[in-house]
Design a protein around this motif. Structure first.
Motif, mmCIF file in Angstrom:
data_model
loop_
_atom_site.group_PDB
_atom_site.id
_atom_site.type_symbol
_atom_site.label_atom_id
_atom_site.label_comp_id
_atom_site.label_asym_id
_atom_site.label_seq_id
_atom_site.Cartn_x
_atom_site.Cartn_y
_atom_site.Cartn_z
ATOM 1 N N ASP A 319 -0.064 10.276 3.125
ATOM 2 C CA ASP A 319 -1.124 11.503 2.858
ATOM 3 C C ASP A 319 -0.667 11.290 1.248
ATOM 4 O OD1 ASP A 319 -1.966 11.340 5.356
ATOM 5 O OD2 ASP A 319 -0.763 13.430 5.764
ATOM 6 N N LEU A 320 0.100 11.542 0.881
ATOM 7 C CA LEU A 320 0.302 11.767 -0.591
ATOM 8 C C LEU A 320 -0.149 10.425 -1.412
ATOM 9 C CD1 LEU A 320 1.442 13.424 -3.235
ATOM 10 C CD2 LEU A 320 3.603 12.268 -2.785
ATOM 11 N N ALA A 321 0.015 9.346 -1.056
ATOM 12 C CA ALA A 321 -0.476 8.096 -1.779
ATOM 13 C C ALA A 321 -2.020 8.108 -1.703
ATOM 14 C CB ALA A 321 0.193 6.952 -0.962
ATOM 15 N N THR A 322 -2.409 8.479 -0.430
ATOM 16 C CA THR A 322 -3.969 8.243 -0.253
ATOM 17 C C THR A 322 -4.384 9.454 -1.313
ATOM 18 O OG1 THR A 322 -3.698 7.671 2.006
ATOM 19 C CG2 THR A 322 -5.828 8.613 1.054
ATOM 20 N N SER A 323 -4.101 10.668 -1.221
ATOM 21 C CA SER A 323 -4.693 11.482 -1.937
ATOM 22 C C SER A 323 -4.578 11.048 -3.721
ATOM 23 C CB SER A 323 -3.911 12.987 -1.984
ATOM 24 O OG SER A 323 -2.650 13.061 -2.479
ATOM 25 N N ARG A 324 -3.482 10.393 -3.921
ATOM 26 C CA ARG A 324 -3.406 10.009 -5.518
ATOM 27 C C ARG A 324 -3.835 8.742 -5.768
ATOM 28 N NH1 ARG A 324 -0.642 13.545 -8.370
ATOM 29 N NH2 ARG A 324 -0.261 11.882 -10.238
ATOM 30 N N GLU A 325 -4.545 8.110 -4.823
ATOM 31 C CA GLU A 325 -5.219 6.700 -4.735
ATOM 32 C C GLU A 325 -4.303 5.696 -5.262
ATOM 33 O OE1 GLU A 325 -8.650 7.081 -7.191
ATOM 34 O OE2 GLU A 325 -9.545 8.307 -5.757
ATOM 35 N N VAL A 326 -2.824 5.821 -4.830
ATOM 36 C CA VAL A 326 -1.868 4.758 -4.855
ATOM 37 C C VAL A 326 -1.639 3.991 -3.955
ATOM 38 C CG1 VAL A 326 0.706 4.608 -5.765
ATOM 39 C CG2 VAL A 326 -0.988 6.493 -6.709
ATOM 40 N N ALA A 327 -1.356 2.637 -4.123
ATOM 41 C CA ALA A 327 -1.284 1.654 -2.863
ATOM 42 C C ALA A 327 0.147 1.430 -2.830
ATOM 43 C CB ALA A 327 -2.002 0.458 -3.113
ATOM 44 N N ASN A 354 8.562 10.205 -5.541
ATOM 45 C CA ASN A 354 8.869 10.253 -7.142
ATOM 46 C C ASN A 354 7.941 9.310 -7.604
ATOM 47 O OD1 ASN A 354 10.552 11.169 -9.576
ATOM 48 N ND2 ASN A 354 10.670 8.733 -9.493
ATOM 49 N N ALA A 355 7.982 7.893 -7.020
ATOM 50 C CA ALA A 355 7.124 6.656 -7.774
ATOM 51 C C ALA A 355 5.680 6.943 -7.622
ATOM 52 C CB ALA A 355 7.476 5.568 -7.172
ATOM 53 N N ILE A 356 5.131 7.620 -6.410
ATOM 54 C CA ILE A 356 3.844 7.878 -6.390
ATOM 55 C C ILE A 356 3.423 9.187 -7.307
ATOM 56 C CG2 ILE A 356 2.240 8.939 -4.558
ATOM 57 C CD1 ILE A 356 3.690 7.622 -2.453
ATOM 58 N N MET A 357 4.152 10.078 -7.393
ATOM 59 C CA MET A 357 3.975 11.063 -8.336
ATOM 60 C C MET A 357 3.691 10.672 -9.752
ATOM 61 S SD MET A 357 3.244 13.633 -6.400
ATOM 62 C CE MET A 357 3.147 14.997 -7.770
ATOM 63 N N HIS A 358 4.400 9.719 -10.027
ATOM 64 C CA HIS A 358 4.519 9.320 -11.498
ATOM 65 C C HIS A 358 3.512 8.116 -11.551
ATOM 66 C CE1 HIS A 358 8.183 11.738 -11.441
ATOM 67 N NE2 HIS A 358 8.026 11.990 -12.703
ATOM 68 N N SER A 359 2.771 7.632 -10.547
ATOM 69 C CA SER A 359 1.827 6.522 -10.616
ATOM 70 C C SER A 359 0.481 6.882 -11.220
ATOM 71 C CB SER A 359 2.168 5.528 -9.635
ATOM 72 O OG SER A 359 3.045 4.985 -9.148
ATOM 73 N N PRO A 360 -0.123 6.190 -12.123
ATOM 74 C CA PRO A 360 -1.658 6.748 -12.168
ATOM 75 C C PRO A 360 -2.587 6.367 -11.053
ATOM 76 C CG PRO A 360 -0.951 4.367 -13.252
ATOM 77 C CD PRO A 360 0.249 4.956 -12.637
ATOM 78 N N SER A 361 -3.524 6.947 -11.177
ATOM 79 C CA SER A 361 -4.729 6.850 -10.119
ATOM 80 C C SER A 361 -5.111 5.352 -9.871
ATOM 81 C CB SER A 361 -5.885 7.571 -10.216
ATOM 82 O OG SER A 361 -6.856 7.327 -9.066
ATOM 83 N N VAL A 365 2.756 1.052 -6.140
ATOM 84 C CA VAL A 365 4.142 1.151 -5.709
ATOM 85 C C VAL A 365 4.791 -0.178 -5.073
ATOM 86 C CG1 VAL A 365 6.048 2.460 -5.002
ATOM 87 C CG2 VAL A 365 3.902 3.578 -6.289
ATOM 88 N N ARG A 366 5.742 -0.854 -5.796
ATOM 89 C CA ARG A 366 6.077 -1.852 -5.023
ATOM 90 C C ARG A 366 7.663 -1.721 -4.635
ATOM 91 N NH1 ARG A 366 7.310 -6.077 -8.045
ATOM 92 N NH2 ARG A 366 6.999 -5.318 -10.009
ATOM 93 N N VAL A 367 7.914 -2.041 -3.331
ATOM 94 C CA VAL A 367 9.149 -2.081 -2.749
ATOM 95 C C VAL A 367 9.539 -3.632 -2.461
ATOM 96 C CG1 VAL A 367 10.686 -1.160 -0.966
ATOM 97 C CG2 VAL A 367 8.713 0.189 -1.602
ATOM 98 N N GLU A 368 10.896 -3.973 -2.982
ATOM 99 C CA GLU A 368 11.303 -5.237 -2.969
ATOM 100 C C GLU A 368 12.984 -5.052 -2.568
ATOM 101 O OE1 GLU A 368 10.509 -7.141 -6.673
ATOM 102 O OE2 GLU A 368 8.467 -7.154 -6.422
ATOM 103 N N SER A 369 13.343 -6.178 -1.935
ATOM 104 C CA SER A 369 14.660 -6.208 -1.423
ATOM 105 C C SER A 369 15.380 -7.694 -1.332
ATOM 106 C CB SER A 369 14.826 -5.545 -0.201
ATOM 107 O OG SER A 369 16.372 -5.328 0.080
ATOM 108 N N GLU A 370 16.768 -7.569 -1.713
ATOM 109 C CA GLU A 370 17.344 -8.943 -1.255
ATOM 110 C C GLU A 370 18.623 -8.690 -1.213
ATOM 111 O OE1 GLU A 370 18.137 -10.214 -5.993
ATOM 112 O OE2 GLU A 370 16.053 -10.698 -5.237
ATOM 113 N N HIS A 371 19.642 -9.604 -0.685
ATOM 114 C CA HIS A 371 20.759 -9.595 -0.308
ATOM 115 C C HIS A 371 21.696 -9.890 -1.560
ATOM 116 C CE1 HIS A 371 21.170 -8.648 3.851
ATOM 117 N NE2 HIS A 371 19.702 -9.458 3.872
ATOM 118 N N HIS A 372 22.746 -9.246 -1.898
ATOM 119 C CA HIS A 372 23.818 -9.433 -3.106
ATOM 120 C C HIS A 372 25.294 -9.339 -2.383
ATOM 121 C CE1 HIS A 372 21.469 -9.858 -6.844
ATOM 122 N NE2 HIS A 372 20.703 -9.254 -6.185
ATOM 123 N N GLY A 373 25.728 -10.747 -1.607
ATOM 124 C CA GLY A 373 26.912 -10.476 -0.912
ATOM 125 C C GLY A 373 26.903 -9.668 0.113
ATOM 126 N N SER A 374 27.852 -8.681 0.399
ATOM 127 C CA SER A 374 27.907 -7.859 1.401
ATOM 128 C C SER A 374 26.887 -6.328 1.189
ATOM 129 C CB SER A 374 29.245 -7.170 1.975
ATOM 130 O OG SER A 374 29.563 -6.640 0.594
#
Length: 450
Positions: A319-327, A354-361, A365-374
């Protein structure tokens, strides 16, 4: 008694015992040697005198007395007795009042000590070979011998006293020098216990362990000072954050009761009071969460996919992302972690909010992940104004608001701090990733993978 005083006393006692024992042994050996020399000389003169008195009609010769030391022969005193106790001949000082035969009769050729008119003497009693029932008593004064013994005793006693005194002074000085840094560290510890967090040690010991101890003490006090300062700031900020909604709530209720109003005005006052109550509830929940993150409480750990936890967090901020028009652009690999689901979901929810609140309309906001050993590294990247360099060390502090984000923040000011504490509770961390020059902020979440 202080360590310095105990060390000095122990060393003084050890020195006194060691030197006293050594000097006592020397004194006994020296006195024994002197005694044996005197006895040998006394016996030699007595045997010769016993033979020669026959040639002098039972009278003493002019032969010198026994040689007791390097000074020369001692004065010879003698008495010739009949078996009945009659004195046949006597020298000084026995001619006036010779001792009774019964008082000086002694096993033959065994020197012994006796006292005559307050003078210490050593004598020997033996028969005269050429005259039956006739005995020779030969004696000499022990004053020189006793004088040498007393002189040696006093000299050794003086040496022991001087040695103990010097040993005590040296021990006191050395113990003070060796424990100076210990006392310095102890003084700092006492100062910190009294509340003086500015106290620091200045250790210059050649012992690396003492230097390390002083350094560790300074680091501990520094860390303690930072924690106390952080706690004070936290309390002050918490009081400030609580005061604003409480003031608003109190003002709205007071204003609503001050005079009669219509239903619409009451409804508006209740809505404003409800908004202040909502902010209070949000702040109270975040304060409780922050206080609980280091405790092993709540749900039991379970193996769960990273994708599910991030998806649950995405639903909470949809809902917060929709209201601020952040994908939200979420791209995650197949990965499993063994943590409490509610904790890690809260972690990602806070970072996404935090990322949505600081993003412009219109931003992403991207979420990425990868393994680094354990470890599993996950980035949350926004397109906001970023974080100034001077604020990068403080963004995880409770209630801190960066100047360029003060107008956009609508939370409690605890989100980033809660996220970091949750991650650290599982052996991970939340960091600000400054390796990229792209605009916006990049937060890195490090968690152990199953």
């Amino acid at each position: 008694m202080s360590f310095r005083a105990r060390t000095t006393a122990v060393l003084a006692a050890v020195t006194a015992l060691a030197l006293g024992g050594a000097f006592a042994a020397v004194l006994v050996a020296f006195n024994g040697l002197q005694q044996r020399q005197l006895d040998a000389s006394l016996l030699a003169v007595a045997r010769t005198e016993a033979v020669e008195v026959h040639q002098h009609a039972l009278r003493f010769s002019d032969r010198p007395g026994p040689a007791a030391n390097d000074i020369g022969p001692l004065t010879k005193f003698g008495i010739i007795y009949e078996d009945s106790g009659t004195v046949i001949a006597a020298t000084y000082p026995f001619e006036r009042t010779p001792p009774h035969l019964a008082d000086i009769r002694h096993p033959n050729a065994q020197p012994f000590n006796f006292l005559f008119e307050r003078e210490h003497m050593r004598g020997v009693f033996m028969p005269i070979p050429q005259h039956a029932n006739t005995f020779l008593f030969l004696a000499t004064s022990r004053e020189d011998f006793e004088g040498d013994k007393e002189y040696l005793f006093r000299a050794m006693l003086a040496a022991v006293v001087v040695a103990v005194g010097w040993a005590s002074l040296i021990a006191y000085w050395m113990s003070g020098r060796l424990t100076r840094d210990h006392r310095n560290i102890a003084a700092v510890a006492r100062g910190v216990a009294r509340g003086d967090l500015t106290a620091r040690t200045d250790v210059s010991s050649p012992d690396p362990e003492i230097v390390q101890l002083g350094s560790d003490m300074n680091d501990m006090v520094e860390r303690l000072a930072e924690l106390v300062s952080s706690q004070q700031r936290f309390i002050a900020h918490a009081a400030h954050e609580l005061r604003s909604p409480l003031t608003a709530l109190y003002g709205e209720l007071q204003q609503a009761l001050r005079k009669e109003r219509d239903a619409a005005a009451y409804r508006q006052a209740i809505q404003q009071a409800l908004e202040a109550t909502r902010r209070l509830k949000l702040l109270a929940n975040d304060l409780l969460t922050l206080a609980r993150t280091k405790q092993d409480a709540g749900e039991s750990p379970e193996a769960i996919t990273l994708e599910r936890m991030v998806e649950d967090a995405r639903k909470l901020v949809a809902d917060l992302a929709t209201s601020r028009e952040v994908a939200l652009d979420i791209r995650l690999p197949k990965a499993t972690v063994s943590h409490r689901h509610g904790d890690v979901t809260r972690l990602f929810r806070n970072l996404l909010e935090n990322a949505i609140m600081h993003s412009p309309s219109g931003g992403v906001v991207r979420v990425e992940s990868e393994h680094h050993g354990s470890m599993l590294h996950t980035w949350i990247i926004d397109q906001g104004p970023g974080i100034d360099e001077e604020d990068q060390e403080r963004i995880f502090e409770p209630f801190f608001r960066a100047p360029n984000a003060a107008k956009t923040r609508d939370g409690s000011g605890l989100g980033l701090g809660i996220a970091r504490e949750i991650a650290r509770g599982y052996g991970g961390d939340v960091q600000l990733d400054t390796s990229s020059r792209a605009p916006g902020a990049r937060f890195l979440v490090v968690l152990p993978a199953s």
